[in-house]
Design a protein around this motif. Structure first.
Motif, PDB file in Angstrom:
ATOM      1  N   ALA A  59     -42.111   9.608  14.287  1.00 50.57           N
ATOM      2  CA  ALA A  59     -41.365   8.350  14.348  1.00 50.57           C
ATOM      3  C   ALA A  59     -41.663   7.443  13.168  1.00 50.57           C
ATOM      4  CB  ALA A  59     -41.674   7.622  15.655  1.00 50.57           C
ATOM      5  N   GLY A  60     -42.664   7.807  12.363  1.00 52.33           N
ATOM      6  CA  GLY A  60     -42.974   7.032  11.170  1.00 52.33           C
ATOM      7  C   GLY A  60     -44.031   5.975  11.444  1.00 52.33           C
ATOM      8  N   PRO A  61     -44.454   5.236  10.444  1.00 54.61           N
ATOM      9  CA  PRO A  61     -45.449   4.176  10.648  1.00 54.61           C
ATOM     10  C   PRO A  61     -44.963   3.174  11.694  1.00 54.61           C
ATOM     11  CG  PRO A  61     -45.084   4.566   8.308  1.00 54.61           C
ATOM     12  CD  PRO A  61     -44.018   5.327   9.044  1.00 54.61           C
ATOM     13  N   MET A 128     -30.149   0.611  29.583  1.00 59.44           N
ATOM     14  CA  MET A 128     -31.437   0.001  29.273  1.00 59.44           C
ATOM     15  C   MET A 128     -31.344  -1.523  29.362  1.00 59.44           C
ATOM     16  SD  MET A 128     -32.725   2.314  26.063  1.00 59.44           S
ATOM     17  CE  MET A 128     -32.445   4.083  25.998  1.00 59.44           C
ATOM     18  N   PRO A 129     -32.302  -2.163  30.032  1.00 60.10           N
ATOM     19  CA  PRO A 129     -32.249  -3.616  30.242  1.00 60.10           C
ATOM     20  C   PRO A 129     -32.824  -4.413  29.073  1.00 60.10           C
ATOM     21  CG  PRO A 129     -34.135  -2.717  31.376  1.00 60.10           C
ATOM     22  CD  PRO A 129     -33.438  -1.543  30.749  1.00 60.10           C
ATOM     23  N   PHE A 130     -32.341  -4.137  27.861  1.00 64.82           N
ATOM     24  CA  PHE A 130     -32.887  -4.772  26.678  1.00 64.82           C
ATOM     25  C   PHE A 130     -31.775  -5.324  25.793  1.00 64.82           C
ATOM     26  CE2 PHE A 130     -35.759  -1.115  27.680  1.00 64.82           C
ATOM     27  CZ  PHE A 130     -36.793  -1.870  28.214  1.00 64.82           C
ATOM     28  N   GLU A 131     -32.161  -6.206  24.890  1.00 58.46           N
ATOM     29  CA  GLU A 131     -31.214  -6.805  23.953  1.00 58.46           C
ATOM     30  C   GLU A 131     -30.884  -5.815  22.831  1.00 58.46           C
ATOM     31  OE1 GLU A 131     -29.856  -9.787  24.378  1.00 58.46           O
ATOM     32  OE2 GLU A 131     -31.003 -10.032  26.244  1.00 58.46           O
ATOM     33  N   ASP A 132     -29.779  -6.048  22.168  1.00 54.73           N
ATOM     34  CA  ASP A 132     -29.425  -5.277  20.985  1.00 54.73           C
ATOM     35  C   ASP A 132     -30.520  -5.451  19.925  1.00 54.73           C
ATOM     36  OD1 ASP A 132     -27.107  -4.899  22.399  1.00 54.73           O
ATOM     37  OD2 ASP A 132     -25.797  -5.943  20.969  1.00 54.73           O
ATOM     38  N   ASP A 133     -30.802  -4.377  19.187  1.00 54.67           N
ATOM     39  CA  ASP A 133     -31.719  -4.432  18.037  1.00 54.67           C
ATOM     40  C   ASP A 133     -33.143  -4.850  18.419  1.00 54.67           C
ATOM     41  OD1 ASP A 133     -29.254  -4.050  16.849  1.00 54.67           O
ATOM     42  OD2 ASP A 133     -29.192  -6.001  15.869  1.00 54.67           O
ATOM     43  N   GLU A 134     -33.564  -4.578  19.647  1.00 54.08           N
ATOM     44  CA  GLU A 134     -34.849  -5.105  20.113  1.00 54.08           C
ATOM     45  C   GLU A 134     -36.053  -4.301  19.630  1.00 54.08           C
ATOM     46  OE1 GLU A 134     -36.972  -6.466  24.340  1.00 54.08           O
ATOM     47  OE2 GLU A 134     -34.797  -6.261  24.205  1.00 54.08           O
ATOM     48  N   PHE A 135     -35.861  -3.010  19.304  1.00 50.50           N
ATOM     49  CA  PHE A 135     -36.997  -2.144  19.013  1.00 50.50           C
ATOM     50  C   PHE A 135     -36.880  -1.494  17.644  1.00 50.50           C
ATOM     51  CE2 PHE A 135     -36.467  -2.259  23.614  1.00 50.50           C
ATOM     52  CZ  PHE A 135     -37.740  -2.657  24.005  1.00 50.50           C
ATOM     53  N   GLY A 136     -38.030  -1.354  16.983  1.00 52.35           N
ATOM     54  CA  GLY A 136     -38.056  -0.642  15.716  1.00 52.35           C
ATOM     55  C   GLY A 136     -38.149   0.857  15.896  1.00 52.35           C
ATOM     56  N   THR A 137     -38.671   1.278  17.049  1.00 44.64           N
ATOM     57  CA  THR A 137     -38.836   2.700  17.338  1.00 44.64           C
ATOM     58  C   THR A 137     -38.584   2.959  18.818  1.00 44.64           C
ATOM     59  OG1 THR A 137     -40.514   2.963  15.605  1.00 44.64           O
ATOM     60  CG2 THR A 137     -40.444   4.657  17.305  1.00 44.64           C
ATOM     61  N   VAL A 138     -37.876   4.042  19.096  1.00 50.60           N
ATOM     62  CA  VAL A 138     -37.694   4.509  20.473  1.00 50.60           C
ATOM     63  C   VAL A 138     -38.227   5.933  20.543  1.00 50.60           C
ATOM     64  CG1 VAL A 138     -36.041   5.118  22.282  1.00 50.60           C
ATOM     65  CG2 VAL A 138     -35.684   3.050  20.902  1.00 50.60           C
TER      66      VAL A 138
END
Length: 271
Positions: A59-61, A128-138
């Motif tokens: 997934a990278g750094p 998924m109960p999250f906002e758009d663009d919320e995570f850098g990695t899934v």
């Protein structure tokens, strides 16, 4: 939630089975473990940790990123990511309320000591109960074989990933889309016969990621580092010819394999 998932991860509590150890529920990544010597619980735990490490490395750094694990189970992978990879925060999401209750109990100390860095949230891979663009990695480790709708999972992953973010999924899939594959696996493995695992080709996920707008989609077979070790470990509890030992058989017959699938959400262009 499908009834077989509700039972397996609720009252049946799969994580208590002897074939799993250390709070993890995965087949393991055995590349660094000597399979020629007797295997014990430490080697089993390491195999499961190493599967997470392999996924997280791909997934990278992760420094300063918010990380989401889809299908977090007891949250052991979330804790490993937090302690070894230094992300800003980790969110574990699972569809099963009993698994989330167990995860919160297992990691009560971390939740208390580092509020805001670790949380557990109920949600489905397809909603998924999250906002758009919320995570850098899934990331998702050995859960996608249960997801009813990979297209919806891919779309939601693309939505919650921020531009420039990456997804890494480890799971097992059929090697192709031959129409007889579901029947073959149902004849070999109880988890396919009862519907816990769903027989689909790995291209079902890679094509879903592409359709969702993700790029650089790649599926890598890692079965050679999963199935032989898993079978050696199963041999402690299950005799040759019993159905759990058929995972290796399905791999050797080129029906089933284990894959690491990665993809990226394109970065936004500068104006």
């Amino acid at each position: 939630m499908r009834s077989v998932v509700r039972e397996t991860y609720g009252p049946a509590d799969l994580g208590k089975e002897k074939i799993f150890a250390g709070g993890f529920i995965n087949f393991g990544y055995w590349r660094a473990i000597d399979l020629a010597v007797p295997l014990g619980v430490p080697e089993r735990v390491r195999s499961q940790e190493d599967l997470y490490r392999h996924v997280l490395d791909s997934a990278g750094p992760l420094g300063d990123l918010n990380v989401l694990e889809v299908g977090c189970g007891l949250g052991m992978g979330c804790a490993l990511a937090l302690s070894e990879y230094g992300p800003a925060a980790v969110t574990g999401m699972d569809i099963h309320p009993q698994q989330l209750e167990r995860a919160r109990g297992a990691h009560a100390g971390t939740l208390r000591r580092e509020p805001g860095r670790l949380r557990f949230v109920r949600g489905a891979a397809e909603r998924m109960p999250f906002e758009d663009d919320e995570f850098g990695t899934v990331v998702s480790v050995e859960a996608a074989q249960h997801f009813p709708d990979l297209t919806a999972f891919a779309a939601e992953t693309a939505r919650v990933l921020r531009p420039g973010g990456r997804v890494a999924v480890a799971s097992f899939f059929t090697v192709d889309d031959a129409p007889g594959r579901p029947g073959e696996l149902a004849g070999l493995l109880d988890t396919y016969a009862n519907g816990l695992d769903i027989a689909r080709p790995v291209t079902a996920l890679t094509e879903a990621f592409t359709t969702a707008g993700l790029t650089g989609v790649r599926a890598e077979s890692i079965g050679r580092h999963v199935w032989p070790g898993w079978d050696r470990w199963l041999g402690r509890e299950w005799a040759a010819g019993t159905w759990p030992r058929n995972f290796l058989r399905a791999y050797e017959q080129r029906i089933l394999d284990y894959y690491l699938v990665t993809a990226d959400r394109p970065a936004r262009r500068a104006d």
